[in-house]
Design a protein around this motif. Structure first.
Motif, short mmCIF file in Angstrom:
data_model
loop_
_atom_site.label_atom_id
_atom_site.label_comp_id
_atom_site.label_asym_id
_atom_site.label_seq_id
_atom_site.Cartn_x
_atom_site.Cartn_y
_atom_site.Cartn_z
N ILE A 1 0.83 -1.21 0.00
CA ILE A 1 0.00 0.00 0.00
C ILE A 1 0.87 1.27 0.00
N ASP A 2 0.46 2.24 -0.82
CA ASP A 2 1.10 3.56 -0.88
C ASP A 2 2.48 3.58 -1.53
N HIS A 3 2.91 2.51 -2.15
CA HIS A 3 4.22 2.55 -2.80
C HIS A 3 4.18 3.22 -4.17
N GLY A 4 2.95 3.57 -4.62
CA GLY A 4 2.87 4.42 -5.81
C GLY A 4 2.32 3.78 -7.07
N LEU B 1 1.97 5.72 -10.70
CA LEU B 1 2.64 5.21 -11.91
C LEU B 1 1.61 4.99 -13.02
N ALA B 2 0.43 4.47 -12.66
CA ALA B 2 -0.61 4.27 -13.67
C ALA B 2 -0.97 5.60 -14.33
N ILE C 1 12.42 7.57 -6.25
CA ILE C 1 13.86 7.82 -6.11
C ILE C 1 14.13 9.31 -5.90
N ASP C 2 13.09 10.14 -6.10
CA ASP C 2 13.26 11.59 -5.86
C ASP C 2 13.28 11.93 -4.37
N SER D 1 10.83 7.69 -10.66
CA SER D 1 9.98 8.52 -9.82
C SER D 1 8.66 8.65 -10.56
N ALA D 2 7.63 7.99 -10.05
CA ALA D 2 6.33 8.06 -10.71
C ALA D 2 5.78 9.47 -10.61
#
Ligand code: GTP
Length: 546
Positions: free
Chosen positions: A15-18, A22-23, A134-135, A163-164
């Motif tokens: 959960i919440d990893h993005g 990303l979608a 990564i940001d 970095s999504a």
């Protein structure tokens, strides 16, 4: 569309990893949606998802992507991350050949990263590890790559750092989808065969089914049959989800899309069902393992006159969420209703919220309980069974993965919140069913003037009986309006009273008159137990832990 230029994949993560972010970027980069600042979790369409900021439903989007002079059709499924919705993930995986496994560059591998990895791994899908965020100042992609190598045995070179949020390296993700994930093994020459992997109910058009086409082709006007009921339908509309419905003439092998075929009853569109052409019957696909409900609660209409409306709301919502189990039930106090099974407490809350928001239904929900198996015998071992540690693995020098055996009722209500706050949000948690274990449990009744209140009967651990009984009596005392006489409120185990309270009776006459008036107004919301009138909402407040 040639099958070798189709890729079906889902995005899975803790959960919440993005995932949803990303979608958004993938939708933008392939032109499915315009690039604007406002694109935030576009695929989280439900009101409950927007309010809670989490995905609860898997969503499908078909994207067109140009790669080395060729156009590819990418079918993306964004899935939820919370453990309570993992059924959505397992269903989505059955329509895909690959997954993007997103891991937060700061948090690293978490409980649902591991659980979701195994879902994909067992289904033998291609797994593309993607290190996101990564940001962030504290991002440590190096370390996360080591974790991925150690825990999943995937070479670190295969990880893509992105970095999504900013869009960094998202193009590399698209290239990896095309280059690493195989196209679906499906031929347009075969007879038409499609798996219904999701569906929802539209008030005007009936059932809208999401399908993955495993063979052949289907077009508007075709006569199709659903394998489950063997009933035939005519295809009224079909198309791609981009992510909104985009009607097309046909759907082909390898594609993912939607189909509307005049199914009016929710029972007709079972998730996991197979569709085929009437003139070309095929063997049904294996479908899905039914979800295993972990938490049960009674659900009743506020008023019995709302029973039929609530029934159809529940039926329609369970069409969209097939992991909920429904059984008819009735209670002396609350009338006719149902006993529903959920995968967890968040799942139960989200289901209620969706009933209210999407179907305008108001319901009474009884205390969540977990399944018990009672063995009737004269003696039994009396031993307090708490958590038993099973194993422990160091993921790296900062993170450890521990497995415990827990009684389900210990973890189902507030364990997750407690764990989060004790670990300042660092610990994460996932669970699976380990079967029944013997335990020292007893049945506790709540009595009003000596009469048991059926809906407040609970199963508690012997050691917790006193404190739980006391708390329930106190809350009940606070929620019963003063009446003309004293009321004894008791918690009892068998014939032994373990907690007792007495209410005062109404004092001065004006207060009494006011009370009588109020009672008359709320008459239909009252439940009579013996000579005591109890407002219906009192039951809920007694069950809610403060
Ligand atoms: P669930 O669907 O609920 O499991 O969450 P999710 O995995 O879809 O996560 P979501 O995309 O909703 O992102 C969670 C949070 O992380 C949001 O606040 C995002 O703005 C943030 N986020 C996502 N990607 C990045 C990123 O690359 N960098 C930073 N700094 N934040 C990000």
């Amino acid at each position: 569309f040639p099958v070798d230029r189709i890729r079906n994949f889902c995005i899975i993560a803790h959960i919440d990893h993005g995932k949803s972010t990303l979608a958004d970027r993938l939708l933008e980069m392939t032109g499915a949606i315009a690039k604007t600042e406002k694109n935030k979790q576009v695929l989280d369409k439900l009101q409950v998802e927007r309010e809670r900021g989490i995905t609860v439903k898997a969503q499908t989007a078909s994207l067109f992507y140009n790669h080395e002079g060729q156009q590819y059709l990418l079918n993306l499924i964004d899935t939820p991350g919370h453990v309570d919705f993992s059924y959505e993930v397992s269903r989505s995986i059955s329509a895909c050949q690959g997954v993007l496994l997103i891991v937060d560059a700061n948090q690293g591998i978490q409980a649902q990263t591991v659980a979701n990895f195994y879902l994909a791994f067992e289904a033998q899908l291609t797994i593309i590890p993607v290190i996101n965020k990564i940001d962030l100042k504290n991002a440590d992609p190096e370390r996360v790559e080591s974790q991925i190598e150690k825990v999943f045995d995937i070479p670190r070179e295969e990880c893509i750092r992105i970095s999504a949020k900013l869009g960094t390296n998202v193009d590399k993700v698209l290239q990896a989808v095309v280059n690493r994930i195989p196209p679906p093994q499906a031929s347009t020459e075969d007879p038409f065969k499609a798996l219904v992997f999701d569906s929802n109910f539209d008030h005007y058009r009936g059932v809208v089914a999401n399908i993955a086409v495993f063979g052949g082709r289907v077009k508007k006007g075709d006569k199709i049959v659903s394998a489950h009921l063997g009933k035939a339908y005519e295809v009224n509309e079909l198309g791609l989800l981009r992510p909104d419905e985009h009607p097309t003439q046909k759907l082909f092998a390898g594609q993912v899309g939607y189909i509307i075929a005049g199914m009016k009853d929710v029972k007709e569109a079972q998730i996991g069902d197979t569709l085929y052409l009437q003139e070309q019957p095929v063997e049904a696909l294996p479908g899905f393992k039914p979800a295993k409900a972990m938490v049960f609660a009674g659900m009743y209409p506020m008023d019995q006159s709302e029973y039929t409306g609530l029934r159809s709301a529940i039926e329609r919502l369970t069409l969209n969420d097939s992991s909920v189990t429904v059984q008819r039930d009735s209670s002396l106090a609350l009338g006719a209703g149902w006993r529903l099974g959920f995968l967890g407490l968040l799942h139960m809350e989200v289901f209620n919220q969706r009933l209210e928001q999407e179907y305008n239904a108001s319901v009474i929900v009884t205390a969540p309980t977990v399944p018990y198996k009672a063995v009737l015998s004269s003696a039994k071992l009396i031993k307090n069974r708490r958590a038993v540690q099973k194993n422990m693995v160091y993921i790296d020098d900062q993170r450890v993965m521990m497995k415990y055996l827990f009684p389900l009722n210990e973890i189902v209500v507030d364990f997750y919140d407690l764990l989060k706050s004790l670990s300042s949000g660092y610990a994460s948690f996932d669970y699976e069913n380990a079967g029944y274990q013997a335990a020292d449990l007893i049945k506790m009744d709540i009595l009003l003037n000596g009469r048991p209140v059926e809906e407040l009967t609970t199963v508690v651990h012997r050691e917790r009986a006193y404190s739980t009984g006391k708390a329930m009596c106190e809350r009940l005392k606070d929620s019963i309006p003063r009446q003309m006489f004293e009321i004894a409120i008791q918690a009892a185990i068998g014939s032994k009273v373990i907690s007792k309270y007495t209410t005062d009776y109404g004092g001065d006459i004006t207060r009494k008159m006011k009370l009588l008036k109020k009672q008359a107004e709320g008459k239909k919301k009252m439940r009579r137990i013996g000579n005591v009138e109890v407002p219906k909402d009192a039951f809920i407040s007694v069950l809610k832990r403060k």
